[in-house]
Design a protein around this motif. Structure first.
Motif: not given
Length: 353
Positions: A119-138
């Motif tokens: 809900e706090q994300l502010n991703i601009s309209a010109d962003t083409e790809l949203i990326c994240f790690t589902q399971n952070e191994t570190s």
């Protein structure tokens, strides 16, 4: 040696037989443009979809690793920038690498004890790809299916890519809620390293065709065109694909596997949470990984435990990134047997006795 390292991790014991069979069947010398490989590739793709609950209209690709997928996706699905949401070292590395290819790419870090702040994300309209790690191994955290759904609903017009390296083939991922999922096989797949699996939605392929980026050996549009005939742009890891097929043939469907891992992770967290002078790195149960358990202690205690464990033929995972010296990690992958975790528990109980 009992291997609880979170990747490369323990392989299924049947791999030894699979490798002998591959040699006997001529797989190791099979031409990657020949019918034997095409049949192998087709069968493996079908098994991946059936056993891992992947929608029929999604596309499967073979790569060398999950790290290579970072590169393929940034090159082929963005012209300007991607947006990265991370709370650990691997998500941050993906962001840093994207910035080398697309300097306008952006990233936001969040606390390991907090859910992804959709809900706090502010991703601009010109962003083409949203990326994240589902399971952070570190650090042993995960992004829940509910959070992924919320992200999907909020940014329906933007492609979403998920690094699922430590969860694919272990958890029943809701594939339809993102456009790209990828993993390497040396974790929950229980196979030797050197092969990556990338899953793409029809929308991702449509976008790749629109951009039509062909400047690299593994440009996604070229990979797609080759896989229409179950072939690859490059000479692939034929043995790895064969091992993947054999493993999937012998493994149950992902829903059953997931329940086993969820139950076992609860046992591991309860056990390690009661040991003296230790604490679970991730305090918030809601965001704890089901496949990688991270335990925190003093640098001196962590070092001693790892050395003593190795002396008893038990390999624990080192800490990683900011937690390298003050944590150790325990993999909760399907290839590791329940009896091996019982032996691990006996080691710790003896350590404190």
């Amino acid at each position: 040696m009992l291997n609880f390292y979170p990747g490369p991790a323990k392989v299924y014991p049947e791999v030894r037989t699979y490798m002998t069979d591959a040699y006997d069947q001529g797989i190791l010398g099979a031409p990657h443009r020949g019918e034997q490989f095409v049949q192998l590739s087709r069968a493996t793709v079908g098994l991946i979809k059936r056993k891992l609950n992947i929608p029929e209209d999604y596309y499967i690709f073979f790569t060398s690793s999950a790290t290579e997928c970072w590169e393929i996706l940034i090159q082929s699905l963005t012209k300007h920038k991607s947006y990265h949401i991370y709370n650990g070292s691997f998500g941050e590395k993906w962001c840093d690498y994207a910035k080398k290819l697309r300097p306008k790419s952006e990233g936001i870090a969040f606390d390991l004890n907090e859910p992804m702040p959709v809900e706090q994300l502010n991703i601009s309209a010109d962003t083409e790809l949203i990326c994240f790690t589902q399971n952070e191994t570190s650090n042993g955290t995960q992004v829940s299916a509910t959070t992924i759904l919320n992200l999907h609903n909020r940014y329906r017009d933007t492609l979403i890519a998920v690094d699922a390296t430590s969860s694919m083939a272990g958890l029943n991922l809701k594939i339809i809620k993102a456009d790209i999922w990828f993993a390497s096989v040396q974790k929950c797949f229980g196979l030797p390293s050197g092969l990556g699996v990338m899953v793409c939605s029809p929308r991702a392929i449509f976008r790749a065709k629109q951009i039509a980026e062909r400047g690299h050996y593994n440009s996604l549009v070229g990979m797609y065109e080759k896989m229409l005939n179950y072939q690859t742009t490059h000479t692939p890891n034929v043995l790895g694909i064969y091992l993947l097929r054999r493993m999937l043939e012998d493994r149950p469907f992902i829903k059953g596997l997931e329940q086993e891992l969820v139950d076992r992770s609860a046992m591991l967290y309860e056990f390690f949470g009661q040991l003296p002078d230790m604490q679970l790195l991730v305090e918030n149960e809601e965001v704890r990984s089901k496949t990688v358990v991270a335990i925190q202690a003093s640098e001196r205690l962590v070092d001693d435990i790892k050395k003593r464990a190795l002396h008893h033929n038990i390999r624990l995972g080192n800490g990683y990134g900011p937690w390298a010296r003050t944590t150790f990690r325990v993999a909760n992958f399907p290839a590791i047997l329940n009896e091996e975790y019982e032996e691990l528990k006996r080691f710790f109980l003896h350590y404190y006795s």
